[in-house]
Design a protein around this motif. Structure first.
Motif, short mmCIF file in Angstrom:
data_model
loop_
_atom_site.label_atom_id
_atom_site.label_comp_id
_atom_site.label_asym_id
_atom_site.label_seq_id
_atom_site.Cartn_x
_atom_site.Cartn_y
_atom_site.Cartn_z
N TRP A 196 0.79 -1.22 0.00
CA TRP A 196 0.00 0.00 0.00
C TRP A 196 0.83 1.28 0.00
N ASP A 197 2.10 1.20 0.37
CA ASP A 197 2.91 2.41 0.58
C ASP A 197 2.99 3.29 -0.67
N ASN A 198 3.27 2.68 -1.82
CA ASN A 198 3.40 3.47 -3.04
C ASN A 198 2.07 4.11 -3.43
N PHE A 199 0.99 3.37 -3.25
CA PHE A 199 -0.34 3.90 -3.55
C PHE A 199 -0.63 5.14 -2.71
N PHE A 200 -0.39 5.04 -1.41
CA PHE A 200 -0.67 6.19 -0.53
C PHE A 200 0.26 7.36 -0.84
N ARG A 221 -1.27 8.84 -4.19
CA ARG A 221 -2.65 9.28 -4.23
C ARG A 221 -3.06 10.18 -3.07
N CYS A 222 -2.30 10.19 -1.99
CA CYS A 222 -2.55 11.16 -0.92
C CYS A 222 -1.80 12.47 -1.17
N HIS A 223 -1.07 12.52 -2.25
CA HIS A 223 -0.25 13.68 -2.61
C HIS A 223 -1.14 14.80 -3.17
N PRO A 224 -0.78 16.06 -2.92
CA PRO A 224 -1.58 17.19 -3.43
C PRO A 224 -1.73 17.21 -4.95
#
Length: 271
Positions: free
Chosen positions: A137-141, A144-147
């Motif tokens: 999940w680390d790469n996804f977050f 996708r949590c990036h501005p």
């Protein structure tokens, strides 16, 4: 607009590798972005299966809408939001577009056209229900949590991260199975083989229920599973969510440290 996340099954292996299955609801217009993450196993509600009448009701009562109405500029990120009056106008136009397309889709359905065609016109205003399983999940977050991510996807990813942080994974022993949509009572009642099959059928539907909103029976779930794996060609994506822990910290298809039902089926087929 509805964006929601629910943890369906959360497990950790004896070697400490966590596998999580979540059910997501989000605007269909960002679904293609989730599909770019290849480490995910996923199934989604299909416009080909949902009655036109329900799709029409969804557009009228809870249309999927953007959450940020940014100004146009070069590049993938929008500028600052429109002025309040322009923003309200844009929101109204979006809703009007959905209502107008409801009329077109309704007329097509009255002509006798199948929902796999009529429903496609309604997809920009639809939410989609997705079950997703992964160990990575680390790469996804990070992405996708990036501005820089689309605002709707940021909201989804941040909610997924929050749900994961609040969930306590269940410790499984070797030989025990990660089984989304199978309750603890059902685990005790069903054989392991039946429980794995039930989980796959429910992952296919992305629900405990069928498309008519009714809870399924064991026989119905087993029947759907058999149809999936015996089809020519077989439909294998729903059997990727059930998994048993491996003592080796390596990838089995897209899951690390976990051998999915699909991995076992395909490994047996090569013997």
């Amino acid at each position: 607009m509805t964006i929601s996340v629910k943890m369906i099954a959360d497990s950790i292996s004896p070697t400490g590798v966590r596998i999580s299955t979540m059910q997501l609801t989000y605007p269909r217009f960002i679904h293609s972005e989730l599909m770019t993450h290849r480490v995910f196993s996923r199934n989604a509600s299909s416009s080909r299966a949902i009655p036109v009448s329900r799709m029409l009701s969804n557009v009228r009562t809870d249309p999927a809408m953007p959450i940020h109405w940014g100004t146009n500029k070069p590049g993938m990120q929008a500028g600052e939001e429109l002025s309040p009056i322009k923003r309200l106008t844009a929101m109204s136009l979006w809703r009007i577009g959905g209502r107008l397309m409801c009329v077109v889709a309704w007329c097509m359905s009255k002509l006798g056209l199948h929902k796999q065609v009529a429903n496609r016109l309604l997809e920009p205003w639809q939410h989609i229900h997705v079950v997703v399983t992964s160990t990575e999940w680390d790469n996804f977050f990070a992405l996708r949590c990036h501005p820089d991510a689309q605002p709707e996807f940021q909201d989804l990813a941040k909610l997924m991260r929050r749900v994961m942080s609040m969930s306590l994974p269940r410790k499984l022993k070797y030989g025990e199975w990660h089984l989304p949509y199978v309750t603890l009572d059902e685990r005790a009642e069903y054989s392991i083989s039946d429980a794995v099959r039930v989980s796959a059928a429910r992952c296919c539907r992305v629900s405990y229920m069928n498309h008519e909103g009714k809870n399924t029976t064991l026989d119905q779930d087993l029947d759907l599973y058999n149809k999936l794996v015996t089809a020519k060609p077989p439909h294998m994506s729903p059997v990727e969510h059930q998994a048993t822990a491996s003592p080796e910290d390596k990838f089995y298809f897209n899951l690390r440290g976990w051998q999915s039902n699909r991995w076992w089926i395909e490994a047996a087929a090569t013997l």
